[in-house]
Design a protein around this motif. Structure first.
Motif, PDB file in Angstrom:
ATOM      1  N   LEU A  44      41.944  56.436  29.708  1.00 56.22           N
ATOM      2  CA  LEU A  44      42.814  57.366  30.431  1.00 56.22           C
ATOM      3  C   LEU A  44      43.721  56.614  31.412  1.00 56.22           C
ATOM      4  CD1 LEU A  44      43.399  60.411  30.880  1.00 56.22           C
ATOM      5  CD2 LEU A  44      41.799  60.292  32.800  1.00 56.22           C
ATOM      6  N   CYS A  45      45.014  56.860  31.316  1.00 63.13           N
ATOM      7  CA  CYS A  45      45.964  56.182  32.205  1.00 63.13           C
ATOM      8  C   CYS A  45      47.070  57.154  32.585  1.00 63.13           C
ATOM      9  CB  CYS A  45      46.560  54.959  31.497  1.00 63.13           C
ATOM     10  SG  CYS A  45      47.484  53.891  32.632  1.00 63.13           S
ATOM     11  N   ASN A  46      47.654  56.928  33.757  1.00 60.86           N
ATOM     12  CA  ASN A  46      48.785  57.764  34.181  1.00 60.86           C
ATOM     13  C   ASN A  46      50.106  57.269  33.587  1.00 60.86           C
ATOM     14  OD1 ASN A  46      48.499  55.473  35.727  1.00 60.86           O
ATOM     15  ND2 ASN A  46      49.115  56.404  37.645  1.00 60.86           N
ATOM     16  N   LEU A  47      50.092  56.118  32.917  1.00 66.70           N
ATOM     17  CA  LEU A  47      51.260  55.633  32.170  1.00 66.70           C
ATOM     18  C   LEU A  47      50.890  55.563  30.688  1.00 66.70           C
ATOM     19  CD1 LEU A  47      52.592  52.721  34.450  1.00 66.70           C
ATOM     20  CD2 LEU A  47      53.295  55.124  34.408  1.00 66.70           C
ATOM     21  N   ALA A  48      51.893  55.329  29.864  1.00 65.94           N
ATOM     22  CA  ALA A  48      51.657  55.119  28.426  1.00 65.94           C
ATOM     23  C   ALA A  48      52.601  53.988  27.994  1.00 65.94           C
ATOM     24  CB  ALA A  48      51.912  56.401  27.646  1.00 65.94           C
ATOM     25  N   CYS A  49      52.357  52.799  28.523  1.00 62.45           N
ATOM     26  CA  CYS A  49      53.279  51.669  28.311  1.00 62.45           C
ATOM     27  C   CYS A  49      53.415  51.346  26.824  1.00 62.45           C
ATOM     28  CB  CYS A  49      52.776  50.438  29.060  1.00 62.45           C
ATOM     29  SG  CYS A  49      52.499  50.758  30.802  1.00 62.45           S
ATOM     30  N   LEU A  50      54.619  50.985  26.436  1.00 65.47           N
ATOM     31  CA  LEU A  50      54.890  50.758  25.013  1.00 65.47           C
ATOM     32  C   LEU A  50      54.183  49.519  24.469  1.00 65.47           C
ATOM     33  CD1 LEU A  50      58.696  51.615  24.741  1.00 65.47           C
ATOM     34  CD2 LEU A  50      56.711  53.066  24.296  1.00 65.47           C
ATOM     35  N   HIS A  51      53.741  48.623  25.364  1.00 71.31           N
ATOM     36  CA  HIS A  51      53.093  47.391  24.898  1.00 71.31           C
ATOM     37  C   HIS A  51      51.579  47.406  25.167  1.00 71.31           C
ATOM     38  CE1 HIS A  51      53.465  46.994  29.100  1.00 71.31           C
ATOM     39  NE2 HIS A  51      53.395  45.681  29.202  1.00 71.31           N
ATOM     40  N   CYS A  52      51.027  48.576  25.495  1.00 74.35           N
ATOM     41  CA  CYS A  52      49.600  48.624  25.837  1.00 74.35           C
ATOM     42  C   CYS A  52      48.755  48.320  24.594  1.00 74.35           C
ATOM     43  CB  CYS A  52      49.238  50.007  26.371  1.00 74.35           C
ATOM     44  SG  CYS A  52      47.530  50.108  26.931  1.00 74.35           S
ATOM     45  N   PHE A  53      47.926  47.293  24.681  1.00 74.57           N
ATOM     46  CA  PHE A  53      47.196  46.886  23.473  1.00 74.57           C
ATOM     47  C   PHE A  53      45.974  47.758  23.198  1.00 74.57           C
ATOM     48  CE2 PHE A  53      43.814  44.791  25.701  1.00 74.57           C
ATOM     49  CZ  PHE A  53      44.384  44.118  26.771  1.00 74.57           C
ATOM     50  N   SER A  55      46.476  51.245  23.714  1.00 74.71           N
ATOM     51  CA  SER A  55      47.107  52.579  23.590  1.00 74.71           C
ATOM     52  C   SER A  55      46.631  53.560  24.652  1.00 74.71           C
ATOM     53  CB  SER A  55      46.841  53.183  22.202  1.00 74.71           C
ATOM     54  OG  SER A  55      47.270  52.325  21.189  1.00 74.71           O
ATOM     55  N   CYS A  56      46.386  53.091  25.857  1.00 70.61           N
ATOM     56  CA  CYS A  56      45.944  54.005  26.915  1.00 70.61           C
ATOM     57  C   CYS A  56      47.060  54.976  27.270  1.00 70.61           C
ATOM     58  CB  CYS A  56      45.560  53.216  28.174  1.00 70.61           C
ATOM     59  SG  CYS A  56      44.090  52.219  27.954  1.00 70.61           S
ATOM     60  N   GLY A  57      46.669  56.104  27.835  1.00 74.19           N
ATOM     61  CA  GLY A  57      47.661  57.086  28.233  1.00 74.19           C
ATOM     62  C   GLY A  57      46.998  58.353  28.719  1.00 74.19           C
ATOM     63  N   THR A 116      45.251  47.082  37.864  1.00 73.66           N
ATOM     64  CA  THR A 116      45.857  48.388  38.126  1.00 73.66           C
ATOM     65  C   THR A 116      47.361  48.334  37.896  1.00 73.66           C
ATOM     66  OG1 THR A 116      46.284  50.007  39.900  1.00 73.66           O
ATOM     67  CG2 THR A 116      45.970  47.753  40.586  1.00 73.66           C
ATOM     68  N   ASN A 117      47.955  49.520  37.654  1.00 72.35           N
ATOM     69  CA  ASN A 117      49.421  49.566  37.630  1.00 72.35           C
ATOM     70  C   ASN A 117      49.979  49.849  39.018  1.00 72.35           C
ATOM     71  OD1 ASN A 117      49.355  52.450  37.976  1.00 72.35           O
ATOM     72  ND2 ASN A 117      49.105  52.712  35.770  1.00 72.35           N
ATOM     73  N   GLY A 118      49.103  50.085  39.973  1.00 72.78           N
ATOM     74  CA  GLY A 118      49.508  50.190  41.375  1.00 72.78           C
ATOM     75  C   GLY A 118      50.034  51.546  41.803  1.00 72.78           C
ATOM     76  N   LEU A 157      59.455  49.144  29.212  1.00 73.15           N
ATOM     77  CA  LEU A 157      58.084  49.076  28.699  1.00 73.15           C
ATOM     78  C   LEU A 157      57.147  50.039  29.419  1.00 73.15           C
ATOM     79  CD1 LEU A 157      57.740  45.205  28.436  1.00 73.15           C
ATOM     80  CD2 LEU A 157      57.766  46.794  26.532  1.00 73.15           C
ATOM     81  N   ARG A 158      57.311  50.168  30.722  1.00 78.19           N
ATOM     82  CA  ARG A 158      56.307  50.899  31.525  1.00 78.19           C
ATOM     83  C   ARG A 158      56.709  52.338  31.850  1.00 78.19           C
ATOM     84  NH1 ARG A 158      51.966  48.539  33.366  1.00 78.19           N
ATOM     85  NH2 ARG A 158      51.745  46.512  32.401  1.00 78.19           N
ATOM     86  N   GLY A 159      57.970  52.665  31.618  1.00 79.00           N
ATOM     87  CA  GLY A 159      58.399  54.035  31.878  1.00 79.00           C
ATOM     88  C   GLY A 159      59.385  54.119  33.027  1.00 79.00           C
TER      89      GLY A 159
HETATM   90  S1  SF4 Z   1      49.310  48.675  29.985  1.00 77.04           S
HETATM   91 FE1  SF4 Z   1      47.995  49.282  31.709  1.00 77.04          FE
HETATM   92  S2  SF4 Z   1      49.231  50.738  32.888  1.00 77.04           S
HETATM   93 FE2  SF4 Z   1      50.154  50.592  30.853  1.00 77.04          FE
HETATM   94  S3  SF4 Z   1      49.230  52.258  29.612  1.00 77.04           S
HETATM   95 FE3  SF4 Z   1      47.996  50.395  29.277  1.00 77.04          FE
HETATM   96  S4  SF4 Z   1      46.356  50.520  30.800  1.00 77.04           S
HETATM   97 FE4  SF4 Z   1      47.973  51.946  31.454  1.00 77.04          FE
END
Ligand code: SF4
Ligand code: SF4
Length: 308
Positions: A44-53, A55-57, A116-118, A157-159
């Protein structure tokens, strides 16, 4: 051999070889369990970065948040195995409603780093982290991810809007006496080269951080990154003999394991790979592992370790 040259050599060697289809992967023993990772917020993440290995989101619940009792169990096992340091990751660890209790309990038994993404570190949290670090017997370190020296680079990448929020978080931590490690994924924003690394250093310093701490990480071509760019090619895998005389001591999985709500895994990279699951307890995680996942290639040829 200088480290960069060594990994350049490994990359060229890997490209020029031919691998029989049935060549077995190397096996790696656990030397000692020095580092324990905890996937506290699962996927579970508050972002959904395009490069997240992984696929968190906001909608990925393949790994639930860890219960406090699961973290307590992991800490108890870790004591038995003599773990020396701990890492919290996710997803975004500061989304966990019991994150402060988890931090305190972990710091009672060893140094802790949090990835963290901070975005959720407001003034109250930054102050609490600084006070907790000050009063703790062990060190507390923060790693904040940033993927560019401009909004255009990072936000692609990060939104949208994340660049300014991340920088604000880094500055806020600094103002409270914490100097976080700024983590940059290379090959995004050209950060693999020396010039761009220097640019990152100067950029962070220009924001008032006198002594920037930077960590550059090669991307793993799995999860959302596989869809953004590409997956691994056939030659990008490890076979017996690749690790050479030193064995796998440069690989983080020779001294770490990851605990999630779904069980124990060899490392923070492979938690969405069902074949990589080792069992329910750290005792299950003491087994040797087969380095048969293509991501192991990145660890080996790029010298990647997720630890600071
Ligand atoms: S890279 Fe980090 S901040 Fe981005 S979606 Fe994945 S876990 Fe979340
Ligand atoms: S992905 Fe890297 S850390 Fe994970 S098992 Fe493979 S070599 Fe080890």
């Amino acid at each position: 051999m200088a480290t960069d040259l060594k990994f350049e050599y490994l990359r060229e060697k890997a490209l020029s070889r031919e691998i029989p289809d049935d060549a077995p992967a190397p096996t790696l023993e656990l030397d000692s369990l020095d580092t324990l990772w905890l996937q506290v917020t699962g996927t579970l993440c508050n972002l959904a970065c395009l490069h997240c290995f992984i696929s968190c989101g906001p909608k990925n619940d393949s790994h639930d948040m860890m219960e406090l009792s699961t973290v307590d169990d992991a800490l108890e096992w870790a004591r038995d195995y003599g773990v020396k340091e701990y890492y919290f990751t996710g997803g975004e660890p500061f989304m966990h409603p019991e994150i402060k209790t988890m931090i305190r309990r972990t710091l009672d038994q060893g140094p802790l780093s949090i990835l963290t993404n901070g975005l959720l570190i407001d003034d109250e949290m930054a102050g609490w982290l600084a006070d907790t670090f000050e009063s703790s017997r062990y060190s507390l370190d923060l790693r904040v991810s940033l993927d560019g020296t401009t909004p255009e680079e990072n936000d692609a990448l990060r939104g949208r809007g994340t660049f300014e929020k991340i920088i604000t978080s880094i500055e806020r931590l600094w103002d409270h006496g914490i100097n976080p490690v700024v983590t940059v994924t290379t090959q995004h924003a050209g950060a693999g080269g020396e010039a761009k690394r220097r640019e990152f250093f100067e950029f962070v310093r220009s924001r008032g951080i006198d002594k920037p701490r930077l960590k550059f990480l090669s991307p793993f071509k799995i999860g959302r990154e596989e869809r953004r760019d590409r997956g691994y090619e056939d030659h990008e895998r490890l076979v017996e003999g690749d690790l050479g005389d030193t064995g796998g001591e440069h690989l983080q999985c020779s001294s770490c394991r990851m605990v999630t709500s779904e069980g124990v895994f060899p490392c923070p990279i492979l938690i969405e790979e069902e074949d990589a699951r080792m069992g329910d307890t750290l005792e299950d995680g003491m087994e040797s592992i087969d380095l048969d996942h293509p991501a192991c290639y990145t660890c080996h040829v790029d010298g990647v370790t997720c630890t600071t």
